[in-house]
Design an enzyme around this catalytic site. Sequence first.
Site, PDB file in Angstrom:
ATOM      1  N   ARG A  20     -52.597  51.315 -75.081  1.00  0.00           N
ATOM      2  CA  ARG A  20     -52.060  50.414 -74.062  1.00  0.00           C
ATOM      3  C   ARG A  20     -50.721  50.902 -73.514  1.00  0.00           C
ATOM      4  NH1 ARG A  20     -55.158  48.261 -71.506  1.00  0.00           N
ATOM      5  NH2 ARG A  20     -53.897  49.092 -69.838  1.00  0.00           N
ATOM      6  N   LYS A  67     -33.362  50.198 -56.654  1.00  0.00           N
ATOM      7  CA  LYS A  67     -34.273  49.094 -56.999  1.00  0.00           C
ATOM      8  C   LYS A  67     -35.398  49.650 -57.855  1.00  0.00           C
ATOM      9  CE  LYS A  67     -33.490  46.145 -52.967  1.00  0.00           C
ATOM     10  NZ  LYS A  67     -34.062  45.561 -51.750  1.00  0.00           N
ATOM     11  N   LYS A  87     -20.264  49.742 -50.122  1.00  0.00           N
ATOM     12  CA  LYS A  87     -21.147  48.814 -49.440  1.00  0.00           C
ATOM     13  C   LYS A  87     -20.381  47.608 -48.910  1.00  0.00           C
ATOM     14  CE  LYS A  87     -25.135  48.341 -51.540  1.00  0.00           C
ATOM     15  NZ  LYS A  87     -26.108  48.092 -52.608  1.00  0.00           N
ATOM     16  N   GLU A 104     -22.043  52.579 -46.397  1.00  0.00           N
ATOM     17  CA  GLU A 104     -23.087  51.803 -45.733  1.00  0.00           C
ATOM     18  C   GLU A 104     -22.481  51.149 -44.489  1.00  0.00           C
ATOM     19  OE1 GLU A 104     -24.839  48.848 -48.264  1.00  0.00           O
ATOM     20  OE2 GLU A 104     -25.987  47.939 -46.635  1.00  0.00           O
ATOM     21  N   ASP A 154     -27.862  50.748 -41.941  1.00  0.00           N
ATOM     22  CA  ASP A 154     -28.775  49.712 -42.411  1.00  0.00           C
ATOM     23  C   ASP A 154     -29.258  48.829 -41.270  1.00  0.00           C
ATOM     24  OD1 ASP A 154     -30.164  48.387 -44.491  1.00  0.00           O
ATOM     25  OD2 ASP A 154     -28.696  46.750 -44.406  1.00  0.00           O
TER      26      ASP A 154
END
Lengths: 290, 290, 290, 290, 290, 290
Positions: free
Chosen positions: A97, A132, A164, A194, A215
């Site tokens: 598994r 992510k 950011k 960013e 972005d």
Amino acid sequence: MDLFAPALNRLLDEWLDEDLGRGDLTSAALRGRQGCAYWITKQQGVFCGGELVERIFSRLDPSVQIKLLVADGSRISIGQKLLELEGPAASLAAGERTALNLSMRLSGIATATAALVAELEGTHARLVDTRKTTPGLRLLEKYATRCGGGQNHRLGLDDAAMLKENHLAWCDGVKSALRVVRDSSPWPTRIIVEAETSPQATEAVIAGADGILLDEFSPEELHVLIPRLRQIASESVSRGGGQIIIEASGVETKFLKAYAEAGVDLISTSAPITRSSWLDFSMRFQALGS
Amino acid sequence: MDLFAPALNRLLDEWLDEDLGRGDLTSAALRGRQGCAYWITKQQGVFCGGELVERIFSRLDPSVQIKLLVADGSRISIGQKLLELEGPAASLAAGERTALNLSMRLSGIATATAALVAELEGTHARLVDTRKTTPGLRLLEKYATRCGGGQNHRLGLDDAAMLKENHLAWCDGVKSALRVVRDSSPWPTRIIVEAETSPQATEAVIAGADGILLDEFSPEELHVLIPRLRQIASESVSRGGGQIIIEASGVETKFLKAYAEAGVDLISTSAPITRSSWLDFSMRFQALGS
Amino acid sequence: MDLFAPALNRLLDEWLDEDLGRGDLTSAALRGRQGCAYWITKQQGVFCGGELVERIFSRLDPSVQIKLLVADGSRISIGQKLLELEGPAASLAAGERTALNLSMRLSGIATATAALVAELEGTHARLVDTRKTTPGLRLLEKYATRCGGGQNHRLGLDDAAMLKENHLAWCDGVKSALRVVRDSSPWPTRIIVEAETSPQATEAVIAGADGILLDEFSPEELHVLIPRLRQIASESVSRGGGQIIIEASGVETKFLKAYAEAGVDLISTSAPITRSSWLDFSMRFQALGS
Amino acid sequence: MDLFAPALNRLLDEWLDEDLGRGDLTSAALRGRQGCAYWITKQQGVFCGGELVERIFSRLDPSVQIKLLVADGSRISIGQKLLELEGPAASLAAGERTALNLSMRLSGIATATAALVAELEGTHARLVDTRKTTPGLRLLEKYATRCGGGQNHRLGLDDAAMLKENHLAWCDGVKSALRVVRDSSPWPTRIIVEAETSPQATEAVIAGADGILLDEFSPEELHVLIPRLRQIASESVSRGGGQIIIEASGVETKFLKAYAEAGVDLISTSAPITRSSWLDFSMRFQALGS
Amino acid sequence: MDLFAPALNRLLDEWLDEDLGRGDLTSAALRGRQGCAYWITKQQGVFCGGELVERIFSRLDPSVQIKLLVADGSRISIGQKLLELEGPAASLAAGERTALNLSMRLSGIATATAALVAELEGTHARLVDTRKTTPGLRLLEKYATRCGGGQNHRLGLDDAAMLKENHLAWCDGVKSALRVVRDSSPWPTRIIVEAETSPQATEAVIAGADGILLDEFSPEELHVLIPRLRQIASESVSRGGGQIIIEASGVETKFLKAYAEAGVDLISTSAPITRSSWLDFSMRFQALGS
Amino acid sequence: MDLFAPALNRLLDEWLDEDLGRGDLTSAALRGRQGCAYWITKQQGVFCGGELVERIFSRLDPSVQIKLLVADGSRISIGQKLLELEGPAASLAAGERTALNLSMRLSGIATATAALVAELEGTHARLVDTRKTTPGLRLLEKYATRCGGGQNHRLGLDDAAMLKENHLAWCDGVKSALRVVRDSSPWPTRIIVEAETSPQATEAVIAGADGILLDEFSPEELHVLIPRLRQIASESVSRGGGQIIIEASGVETKFLKAYAEAGVDLISTSAPITRSSWLDFSMRFQALGS
């Protein structure tokens, strides 16, 4: 994925223990028997995780023999045999598994990545991943990205710096933030800024950013903005006339090509990691001798 | 998910370290500043992970204050605020990605589970998960299943025994395998037998299995088979006339209701874990005072 | 005891390090020499731990050869040779104490268990252990119980649920507690209720408990109570007419048989773990060639 | 037992995790409730482990309040209250077994030790323990020895050196072994030689051993031997006329006093650790307010 | 340094992971190639760490072959070849830095120790180290001390007791502190008292200290004090006429011989660990076949 | 040094355990007493490690109060008080050595770095460290470099790629090696090539290296070579005309300025880490109230 790293062994052990817990309750029924098995895929895609499967079984029981039939990064078609295993039946059952879960997850990512990479074929742009990733699987999911033909973005908060929205909100402007980070970081550190507007992007280039992440711009906006940013970069004294890497994010995957044609170097997307399904493999057991 | 377990703390630390690596290179730019932030959701669904987010930030920096606005298992709608954070800006930045990744992944599972559970409403059948879970996240993904209204199947190889194709291939029949496992297992262990044909299922019930997993049967076949199995179970002396739990697997999610109506107790599916997308949340930063 | 589990290796390493500390101060005197040794038992009983001894020495030094002469669970008589070792003298000395301590402890448990199990011979009842185990040795002590012919009760708080005095004190009755636990637990979880009075026992059976632990009842009380409980169970609609497992605890070991004859399925006792002595083994060293 | 050592925290966490496994299945029934409880002893003896119990619950849940009513090393009588607890009911339930198991085991050792120590009262001899301890509990079991009035022998292979049968078998005599170990060890290391005959003992004293362990001598033999060894020690130039510590082992506990009167400094025995029963404590739960 | 201890493996893994981080970025360029390499020294001195280097590479990749050409503790001269390696090029590159760093550091200590030990030649005094060691490297740095011909002082706070300025400041005199520590320590524990004045030293000897550390005394003062302390020790009834070990600390390394001649048994210094440079080694790579 | 990282806590715990071992034997003498203490420096230099000292004592015992009087990176003069501590005497004693060892080592590095940095004042060149660091202390020693005014080079094998002698020996030239590494690395990775001759350096610039490490060139050679390399870089189409970072290594520290004036951007040296002495601090204890 560096197979040398002792850290990888620790992760694999943890994952085996997670499934084994206090021990496979059915192992008593298998004690003393040898078995063999093979894996086939029920779906087509790009395979990933063969060496990991090998490592998992060898951590569990060095007497298990494994023969990889498909290299990581290869295309596989429905019904194709992926690998063969032979060893104590209880060991094959105990590792099944964990090995399948890992390889099916990674192959799902590689497959989804490859589909997006194919859309960029013939363009200058490369597809890159993001931070992510599933907690605990960062390096392996990023390895799957590479198996799918994508490139990795930074691996964590420590191998490149990205300024950011929050840094801009909390600091006194991009210029000062950039200087502080440059001073306190190892010299090879690239600093990326960013930007959500053209003026922000321009300011960041002038301030000496190594990369600009644009972005949620439209391809049309980028057609205008990108040449201007490259021009500014090449004229900027503070940068030594150096080039700048331009990345687009917040891109719907169906518009990938339009972004690529707008001149970006990189398109970053988390989709192959946050929105892909696992590829479906099956482990088939055989009585020995049959 | 037992928040008491020291093992959970070790996992969270590992995941933080995975992203932090040798340290957030931008923290120098944030040093000495306080910040606040909140999370909103860009998609509707079922929320999961609030207490974990709280725990992550408190492992990182006990001075971070967090206010959960939504309980785990609650439905959330687009744009809804999920939680608020306040503390050292560098701590908020350092924990952001790990906390978001975990919660977005778990909320995606809870949301997908809830959708399937809704289809079973009004039937006797319950939706259960499987051991197809991301390595390292087994307990948390199974917690997400519960938040979505599903029930958990066994947690690992050690809290229930399942005799599958491989055990039948390698042992001298289901009866002997069942007896060996029963003898060597803790007495509360339930033993489940996977059957792919009606005779296999019947044999397993007679042999005293506590549960039968009927893999890839059609609803029509089950309409006939299930009452017969229950009858056999109630008449079986060796079982003390005890009931049997009947589970269907290999069910396409669009036919869930048909299976439920065929009389199964449980429908197991890995789909919410292997085929769901992450829910999309965003962490918004605010300058303090604004 | 699952020899596959990486967790077992970690435990054995910890135990070796506990005795070795910063290193065996006498190893300098042994450097470069080969030795051989054997174990004998100074007491009769049931042997347990051979594979663990093998694992301990192989963790320490893979060049140590070990030959097990007695299988776990076998009866041994005074003076019997248990195993033989050969390898670097310093390795034999370094592992001696840890290996002996573990095996002597486990053999003591197996021996004490076997004595109690013998008293139940010819009855339907089985002897089971409890969660009163030495911290860190839970799985190995429960393995010793099995080597002595006993069966294991649940392994921890997570593979079966037991509602005890405290749950009844803190919840709104056994029925509601049982429902909450059933809902939040994996479906194969058995729920056991501890009862100190007949009404409590009856209530628990009606409420759907899978097992009843009858604490400190006399055999006479049980002769009356048990048939009634089984009757209620078989008639209970909510249980599907299912059987119930009945366990007695708080039993003085000299009355084991009387309890068995009262019709219990299980008698649980911690005595072989909390009140047994270690079996006494000795490791004898030989100069090579002699 | 050094409560400062981070290593102790890791052990306690491990032991909690061993019982909690994937989480207490009954905790759902207790969620949100506060409880209080106390411990009483069902047997008289010497208490040990209070600070550890405190630490266990605080690792699990810092909001649990604990009040120790009895100090480690104190005599306790049947029915005496040992400590009081208050906090979230789920936390009290989750830590109960681990804390009781540890404290009952240690109190059993302290009690057994105290009984032997009492027999030596009025003599010069002290009771010391050995390296026969339960794997993983070495330091805590040795702490229990001290709580019972005994003294510790060396803690492991690294804080004192003992040359035993095997070293003599494998080396070129006690003199050369002693010199090699002295040279390679930290200077404060004491070197002890185990002797089974008078000539061995004499040789070891002359060779400069700091301590002599006389194994399986009779009290009568010791009456003659010990004064002679002390005389040799005081005359030995190589030792600087230094004193020697004389220890007897292999002593049946009923003859302790006879050995003490034969002039030994120390009597070492593993009996309180390898042959004692756990003291029996009970945790009683109370609804809050009652 | 006990190569048997599993703890050593954990340290080596940690150190490898520290350098490897998320994996050697250049390994892709080396994949599939075999390489060989050797180490030479650019400086003369005393070599230390060969077996550790062997262990490091075998942890990383068991297929790497290593041949040690120089034993730990041997003198080496400029340009001398130290060891040879052969194996996968990527493995040689991945372990290079960790292995060199460790061995260069330890060889620096061994070399500096040997230089001081040479100055004591012909005297009775031995050079010992202190607890001033690099965090994490205590045992290995103390091993290097031995390779340089020095002896180790205690290894930590737990294998000998030293009563220092702070203990005297916080306790009721040396006599009571000594008694408390003696009572609570394992019997082989040596207790050392640090003295800064002659009366303190005298008091400590009378109180029964096993060793006296005379800090920052001049050789002249010691010439007078030491014979007096030995006289007091030999007459002290409470010590059984036992000898005392006298150690000088705070000694400038250029006056070592004067201290030795003043009659001390030991001179402790941290200089080889806190003030030595690393020895400079180089790893040279060869294409296979050349 | 990222104080947020859970990994740092694990390191500090390990280091405390290394010194504490099985527990401070003198703690019995200090039990129940409060103490205070302060640190002074016996040497001038640059301080480093204050926050780490704070963290060490708080890991050990959260009730210890610490007041830092000097910030990391500050110059300190002989006799200056560095910090004050107050808390349980046993805790102060238990943490003393670990805290001092760490801070004295790091302050030694910061001091040595500052001396070299001072020599570069007024030039464009920056001093950077290397991967020659003590195993286990990489991040903290690199933090000390920054406290001394230096900049860090890459942190490990994974945050920048360096192609060295061995890569060139084993690969098919710098161009192909560079391409392979670029393709498999995260996009922000900088690739540095080590060159020992001018042609090698030229080739590497043309091939697109981000940095060139010129090893063991003389200042005179660099005066000629560096402008040429910059010219080639600015003209190179494959690099987008980007700048190149030029680093010198193998520089004797007395010639630092000459190298700086030859136009290098960076001078890398391991000297402050491999050749510096620890700064000497002392912890002075006070009876409370005095």
